[in-house]
Write an enzyme that holds these catalytic residues in place. Structure first.
Site, PDB file in Angstrom:
ATOM      1  N   GLU A   1       0.847  -1.194   0.000  1.00  0.00           N
ATOM      2  CA  GLU A   1       0.000   0.000   0.000  1.00  0.00           C
ATOM      3  C   GLU A   1       0.885   1.247   0.000  1.00  0.00           C
ATOM      4  OE1 GLU A   1      -2.768   2.525   3.116  1.00  0.00           O
ATOM      5  OE2 GLU A   1      -2.724   0.334   3.334  1.00  0.00           O
TER       6      GLU A   1
ATOM      7  N   ARG B   1       0.499  10.435   0.654  1.00  0.00           N
ATOM      8  CA  ARG B   1       0.932  11.443   1.619  1.00  0.00           C
ATOM      9  C   ARG B   1       2.082  12.291   1.106  1.00  0.00           C
ATOM     10  NH1 ARG B   1       0.824   8.010   7.329  1.00  0.00           N
ATOM     11  NH2 ARG B   1      -1.232   7.075   7.016  1.00  0.00           N
TER      12      ARG B   1
ATOM     13  N   THR C   1      -4.642   6.165   1.894  1.00  0.00           N
ATOM     14  CA  THR C   1      -4.961   7.559   2.203  1.00  0.00           C
ATOM     15  C   THR C   1      -5.772   8.187   1.076  1.00  0.00           C
ATOM     16  OG1 THR C   1      -2.757   7.604   3.245  1.00  0.00           O
ATOM     17  CG2 THR C   1      -4.036   9.609   3.352  1.00  0.00           C
TER      18      THR C   1
ATOM     19  N   LYS D   1     -11.067  -1.452   6.534  1.00  0.00           N
ATOM     20  CA  LYS D   1      -9.847  -1.112   7.277  1.00  0.00           C
ATOM     21  C   LYS D   1     -10.276  -0.656   8.674  1.00  0.00           C
ATOM     22  CE  LYS D   1      -6.114   2.342   7.317  1.00  0.00           C
ATOM     23  NZ  LYS D   1      -5.312   3.273   6.497  1.00  0.00           N
TER      24      LYS D   1
END
Length: 212
Positions: free
Chosen positions: A41, A45, A69, A129
């Site tokens: 993953e 960011r 994200t 998640k």
């Protein structure tokens, strides 16, 4: 639709990667794959994230690269356009969930409360998640959810480490865990891919014996 848990069913750990320099993406991904962690993953960011995903998708065929994200419909489109094979969000809204559904790739919307889990189950989503895992209640909280909400399966992320990963993976409602412990900042700064591979192999060896 295929679940994220089905992409690499023998992989108990998903490395959560923050890449500052896209040039590091391929050697980093190769080290993780060599260590037995093909499900990767890459988080949105940093400005280098999407270029990193493109590079991994193009040059590391044994990697199953996804994007984390993801917090907007635009982010979903960008991630899939870059080659993401799965999507992960820290939370969800109706609009974001709709975009992830329409993307055609497996996704893990983020939850931290029972109400959010129930809302997703109502939408037909059972892969989620759990974030931030340790801050939101950790193993005891997920264990408590297993009884009333047995259809929900989770990938806990946030505070997960080698020390507590086995506790999460022992739960019947946990399909995998996500973490960064196999990616220490000093190893990334030094581009010490051999150390990353060693730590990845250690993480990949985390297994729960049959019977718990």
């Amino acid at each position: 639709m295929t679940s994220v848990f089905d992409l690499a069913p023998e992989t108990p750990v998903v490395p959560v990667v923050v890449i500052e320099d896209a040039a590091d993406a391929v050697p980093l991904a190769r080290a993780l794959v060599a260590g037995g962690l093909p499900l990767i993953e890459v988080t949105l960011r940093t400005p280098a994230a999407l270029d990193a995903v493109r590079a991994i998708a193009a040059e590391v065929p044994d990697a199953v690269v996804g994007v984390g994200t993801v917090v907007s419909a635009a982010g979903v489109a960008e991630a899939v356009g870059a080659g993401a094979r799965f999507l992960v969000s820290p939370g969800w809204t109706e609009r974001l969930l709709g975009a992830m559904r329409e993307s055609g790739v497996p996704f893990l919307p983020g939850v931290s409360t029972a109400s959010e889990v129930v809302a997703l189950l109502e939408q037909g989503v059972d892969a989620m998640k759990f974030f931030p895992a340790e801050a939101a209640g950790g193993v005891p909280y997920l264990k408590s959810l297993a009884g009333p909400l047995p259809r929900a399966r989770f990938c806990p992320t946030g505070g997960v480490s080698l020390a507590n990963a086995r506790g999460y993976l022992s739960l019947p409602n946990v399909g995998c865990v996500g973490g960064t412990w196999m990616l220490p900042p000093e190893a990334l700064a030094a581009r010490d891919w051999a150390r990353v591979e060693t730590l990845a192999r250690e993480a990949a060896a985390v297994r729960v014996p049959v019977g718990g």
